[in-house]
Motif scaffolding. Sequence first.
Motif, short mmCIF file in Angstrom:
data_model
loop_
_atom_site.label_atom_id
_atom_site.label_comp_id
_atom_site.label_asym_id
_atom_site.label_seq_id
_atom_site.Cartn_x
_atom_site.Cartn_y
_atom_site.Cartn_z
N GLN A 80 50.96 43.05 52.58
CA GLN A 80 51.31 43.36 51.19
C GLN A 80 52.80 43.12 50.95
O GLN A 80 53.18 42.50 49.95
CB GLN A 80 50.94 44.81 50.85
CG GLN A 80 51.23 45.17 49.41
CD GLN A 80 50.84 46.60 49.11
OE1 GLN A 80 51.20 47.51 49.84
NE2 GLN A 80 50.09 46.78 48.05
N LEU A 84 53.64 40.17 48.28
CA LEU A 84 54.19 40.58 46.98
C LEU A 84 55.64 40.14 46.85
O LEU A 84 56.10 39.80 45.76
CB LEU A 84 54.06 42.10 46.78
CG LEU A 84 52.62 42.62 46.67
CD1 LEU A 84 52.63 44.14 46.47
CD2 LEU A 84 51.83 41.93 45.56
N TRP A 88 53.12 36.73 45.02
CA TRP A 88 51.68 36.85 44.99
C TRP A 88 51.34 38.12 44.22
O TRP A 88 52.14 39.05 44.16
CB TRP A 88 51.12 36.95 46.41
CG TRP A 88 51.23 35.67 47.20
CD1 TRP A 88 52.33 35.20 47.83
CD2 TRP A 88 50.20 34.72 47.43
NE1 TRP A 88 52.05 34.02 48.45
CE2 TRP A 88 50.74 33.70 48.23
CE3 TRP A 88 48.86 34.65 47.06
CZ2 TRP A 88 49.99 32.60 48.65
CZ3 TRP A 88 48.12 33.57 47.49
CH2 TRP A 88 48.68 32.56 48.27
N LYS A 89 50.14 38.18 43.64
CA LYS A 89 49.67 39.37 42.93
C LYS A 89 48.36 39.84 43.58
O LYS A 89 47.59 39.02 44.07
CB LYS A 89 49.43 39.04 41.46
CG LYS A 89 50.70 38.65 40.72
CD LYS A 89 50.41 38.45 39.25
CE LYS A 89 51.60 38.07 38.40
NZ LYS A 89 52.88 37.99 38.94
N SER A 90 48.13 41.15 43.54
CA SER A 90 46.87 41.68 44.06
C SER A 90 45.71 41.03 43.30
O SER A 90 45.80 40.77 42.10
CB SER A 90 46.81 43.20 43.88
OG SER A 90 47.73 43.80 44.73
N TYR A 106 44.92 38.48 47.47
CA TYR A 106 46.12 38.18 46.70
C TYR A 106 45.96 36.80 46.10
O TYR A 106 45.31 35.92 46.68
CB TYR A 106 47.36 38.20 47.61
CG TYR A 106 47.58 39.55 48.25
CD1 TYR A 106 48.35 40.52 47.62
CD2 TYR A 106 46.97 39.87 49.46
CE1 TYR A 106 48.53 41.77 48.19
CE2 TYR A 106 47.15 41.12 50.04
CZ TYR A 106 47.92 42.06 49.40
OH TYR A 106 48.09 43.29 49.96
#
Length: 149
Positions: A80, A84, A88-90, A106
């Motif tokens: 994570q 992030l 990147w996004k969840s 992600y």
Amino acid sequence: MIVSSGEQRLDSSGLPVDPVSYQFVNSRPPAHLVYAHSQTLRVIGHGEQHYPAEGVTNSAFAGAVLVTQDSQTQVYAWYQQQLLGDHWKSYQLAALLSTQLSAQGYQRGTREVFVVAIDDPHQLSSVIGTQVPAGGTVFEYTYSISTHQ
């Protein structure tokens, strides 16, 4: 916008417009985002695959199956932080594979997806035909690039 890089045409994100090869996806940094305290059990991946009769295209991907003595919480936290911090996004995954106990996804842009999953060692051993070490956390990551739309 589409640009040309030698023989390969790329979209505005620098990703191939033509079918994505394993060599291309494996050349990108996310394909080698290996957890620091792990041992690689198997490298995985393939190029984009088309199945016209079914109307399906499988994305090109690269990744690995690994084992660590760290907890799954530590593995997820590390990925994570790495992802992030790199825009990147969840991403909500639709389902788990039969070998996976849990997973986190992600997404970057519309075509890149990164998944890290904690595996069931017994299920994974039967699927890959290799004994996975007992003890520790067995996990996998995949970095995939979907076909250009």
